[in-house]
Design an enzyme around this catalytic site. Structure first.
Site, short mmCIF file in Angstrom:
data_model
loop_
_atom_site.label_atom_id
_atom_site.label_comp_id
_atom_site.label_asym_id
_atom_site.label_seq_id
_atom_site.Cartn_x
_atom_site.Cartn_y
_atom_site.Cartn_z
N GLU A 157 0.81 -1.22 0.00
CA GLU A 157 0.00 0.00 0.00
C GLU A 157 0.85 1.27 0.00
OE1 GLU A 157 -0.58 -2.61 1.93
OE2 GLU A 157 -2.66 -3.24 1.61
N MET A 196 24.06 8.61 2.87
CA MET A 196 24.01 9.93 3.50
C MET A 196 24.34 9.83 4.98
SD MET A 196 23.79 13.02 2.76
CE MET A 196 22.84 13.52 1.32
#
Lengths: 584, 191
Positions: A67, A489
């Site tokens: 979903e 990162m």
């Protein structure tokens, strides 16, 4: 109960309403809103809606792998088309799985309408199987939400949901539909729309427009800062006119990429944490900052105290709550960016353009002093090289989707964006895993446009199941995984600010992504040698279907320039060990 | 760069050289007209939690029109934060109107009930205090009386100070409710 007042006279003129199930009324409402594509996953409480879709040949329902993917695909659909994206899920886990996508849409102001099944009304509150209070859970991450408690309310509520979602500042709206509401018969039809407590303001105040024009005329060092709002309002033409006619340089936020062509001499690229050195110098030194559809996010402003410290600020935004929220607006203008900037352009026609020759000269110096560059050493594959080459091989209207992390920042820096609605990424929420499902949504929204995805290894793995959707739907796109076997990162921050203590950021046991792609039925490539960049990209772009390139890059490559968190934008570092711009 | 000392911004985003007004923390009274629908209270309360705004009190009830409710919210903050509170409240779809009664001439009331410990000797004194505050004794037992007091916050608190010496066993307060004075309705005043 319902805010929409019923206009009986009008409905009498129409054909006598036919009795149909609530779910049919729902799908009928979607068609009235022009919905042609939906993304979702079925389940118990939403089954009656799927039962209606089973016979429907107008709406293309795309079954997703998860979903969250459905919500991201709907987001991309909105970013590409400007029309609300629609996603469906069942109650309980289906609904809660949407939450990340809803929060993402809320932060980045994307219009999506999420339809969730709910347990039957008489069971609500009883902790029934797969029951979640979706209205309560989604409240903080949506623009608005509805629990439809009566099948007669379906037509009006659908109408209102789409209206609220995609007017004013766009945002996500949830329609929670209990199973009995879907199954029961109703002959209600939609009536005249009336949302009493909601009336977005589109026209900028004429006095403020005048003040803005005056400020522009008087400015010596003006700077336009364009954001996602400029793109959503389709104001790119007006922004270009304002810049070109008045010699005003333009920087953009991450979500503003594409609001102004980056090959224009007035373009400074992106500002902020990983913005260009010259954009960050410009914003620090400007005497007039024209914010258009921006929200002055902390990643863009750096330390507030040293953000545009000499500047008078014009802030144009459709959402009054954004004005002076983070940065005080000297000239606030609430309104639609297209109209407001258009009005300012009209006003400027009777005035002198500011003399910005010296300012532009200064900016040219800074462009030379702080160039965007990287070093190609030895056999290492550099992410910048891969992305630059991808840019060379694709047209200006190519849609670029990304995940979140280093690869996203390189994609922002090293691909040149010329047109609005070509950059689709998660900005505000920073949702890893958004890349592949957004790519799917974008491709379905624009089947004739080239769509590429620049993803990260960590991001890709989070929603990799959507490859099954891409293969089934026979979608033609190219996805490049900038793979450094790290949460890159995080690794960069650990290297620079945490004494190279790489806590849980190493991913040495990643699968071979090209083989993963092949296992799903997509086509995979593994790219390790800089010599092969052209060849592999050519093949992947040429291949008709989902192409996945596992580009294994130099794991030590970092994203620069960088404004360390908590520093001012003028304290950017150009590379490891370099000093801030103030000192150099 | 520019002449003299370099300009900076305050952490609030206001330029240092501009005058920062209303920076002191104080109490604001907001009157919020909302649709009388399920979930509205939780939308408003949730907004305060999410944005880290402090509610001092919140009172809500139906208006003369049963389709609407009115909330009186007392919030702690400064001009900038309260401006954000008002704007964010306006973004809540079922919120019809937000009126700031802080600087306007308004009548403010709250109702409080105090269960005060007593014995035969102190009972008379407590009743005398109640009388002078125009408060009513609404329940009387041998060891405690319940006194109902209505007024603005200062009056209610003054009453509380007076009866504290006898021992307050329990208190309940409604929170402030406010209306604009004069002919104009609350929704026509404020800003």
């Amino acid at each position: 109960m319902s805010k929409t007042t019923r206009d009986t006279e009008e409905t009498e003129e129409e054909e006598a309403p036919t009795t149909r199930r609530g779910a049919e009324a729902l799908v009928e409402g979607l068609k009235q809103e022009g919905v042609d594509t939906m993304f979702g996953i079925t389940g118990g409480a939403i089954m009656p809606v799927y039962d209606v879709l089973y016979d429907d040949d107008e709406i293309n329902h795309v079954m997703m792998g998860h979903e969250q993917g459905a919500a991201h695909a709907a987001e991309a659909y909105h970013s590409v088309t400007g029309r609300p994206g629609v996603c469906l899920a069942t109650s309980g886990p289906g609904a809660t799985n949407l939450i990340t996508g809803l929060a993402d849409a809320d932060m980045d102001s994307r219009s999506i309408v999420a339809i969730t099944g709910q347990v039957p009304t008489e069971m609500i509150g009883n902790d029934a199987f797969q029951e979640t209070d979706m209205r309560g859970v989604s409240m903080p991450v949506t623009k608005h939400n509805y629990l439809i408690k009566d099948e007669d309310e379906v037509p009006d509520t659908v109408q209102e949901a789409f209206y609220v979602s995609n007017t004013g500042r766009p945002g996500p709206v949830v329609l929670d539909v209990p199973k009995d509401v879907s199954k029961n018969d109703t002959d209600a039809v939609r009536s005249e729309l009336n949302v009493e407590g909601y009336s977005p303001n589109y026209e900028g105040h004429p006095r403020q427009i005048k003040r803005a024009a005056e400020a522009i005329e008087e400015a010596d060092k003006p700077l336009i800062f364009a954001g996602g709002g400029a793109i959503m309002a389709d104001a790119a033409d007006e922004v270009r006119e304002l810049a070109n006619e008045n010699g005003i340089p333009v920087t953009t936020s991450l979500q503003g990429l594409g609001a102004f062509p980056e090959d224009n001499d007035l373009s400074l690229g992106m500002l902020g944490m990983h913005g260009t050195g010259y954009a960050n110098r410009a914003v620090t030194d400007c005497d007039l900052l024209i914010g258009i559809g921006v929200r002055f996010d902390d990643r863009a402003t750096g330390k507030i105290e040293s953000f545009a410290p000499h500047a008078k600020v014009i802030h144009i935004d459709i959402d009054p709550a954004e004005i002076s929220k983070n940065i005080h607006a000297d000239i606030p203008i609430v309104g639609d960016a297209k109209r407001v900037v258009g009005d300012i352009n009209d006003e400027m026609e009777e005035r002198d353009a500011p003399d910005t020759a010296d300012w532009l000269e200064k900016l040219s110096e800074w462009k030379e002093k702080y160039p965007m560059e990287y070093e190609q050493e030895g056999d290492d594959l550099k992410p910048q090289r891969v992305i630059e080459t991808l840019d060379d091989k694709t047209t200006d209207d190519t849609i670029v989707c990304t995940g979140v992390g280093q690869h996203q920042m390189w994609a922002a820096q090293w691909y040149e964006y010329q047109e609005p609605r070509t950059w689709i990424s998660s900005g505000g929420l920073g949702t890893m895993g958004c890349g592949l499902p957004m790519t799917i949504g974008a491709k379905l929204a624009a089947p004739d446009t080239e769509v590429v995805c620049i993803d990260g290894d960590g991001s890709f793995l989070m929603t990799v199941q959507e490859l099954t959707t891409a293969v089934r739907e026979e979608l033609d796109f190219t996805l490049v995984i900038i793979n450094n076997y790290y949460m890159g990162m995080v690794r960069q921050w650990q290297e620079l600010f945490q004494d190279e203590r790489y806590a849980e950021s190493e991913l040495p046991h990643l699968p071979e992504f090209d083989k993963i792609a092949e296992a799903f039925g997509a086509k995979g490539w593994r790219l390790t040698d800089p010599e092969n960049v052209d060849e592999v990209l050519d093949e992947a772009l040429e291949y008709d279907g989902p192409s996945v390139i596992d580009a294994v890059i130099d794991p030590n490559e970092n994203v620069f320039p960088m404004v360390p968190a908590g520093s001012g934008n003028d304290e950017f570092i150009m590379g490891k060990g370099t000093q801030g711009s103030r000192i150099s | 760069m520019s002449k003299g000392a370099p300009t900076r911004r305050l952490p609030t985003g206001v330029r240092e050289d501009a005058v920062a007004r209303g920076a002191d923390e104080t109490e604001y009274t907001l009157s919020v007209l909302v649709e009388n629908k399920p979930g509205v209270l939780s939308r408003v309360a949730g907004l305060f939690t999410r944005r880290d705004f402090n509610i001092d009190s919140l009172a809500v009830g139906e208006t003369e029109n049963p389709e609407y409710s009115r909330m009186t919210i007392v919030v702690e903050g400064n001009d900038k934060t309260v401006e954000q509170v008002k704007k964010q409240l306006n973004k809540v779809i079922p919120v019809i109107k937000v009126s700031d009664l802080t600087d306007d001439d308004s009548v403010d009331r709250e109702l409080a009930m105090y269960k005060v410990a007593c014995d035969p000797e102190t009972r008379g004194e407590i009743m005398q205090i109640a009388n002078s505050f125009r408060a009513n004794v609404v329940d009387m037992g041998s060891n405690a009386v319940v006194v109902e007091v209505t007024g603005d916050t200062e009056k209610v608190e003054a009453f509380e100070d007076m009866v504290r010496q006898f021992g307050i066993k329990e208190t309940v307060r409604t929170g402030r409710i406010s209306l604009a004075r004069g002919e104009k309705t609350t929704d026509e005043t404020g800003n």
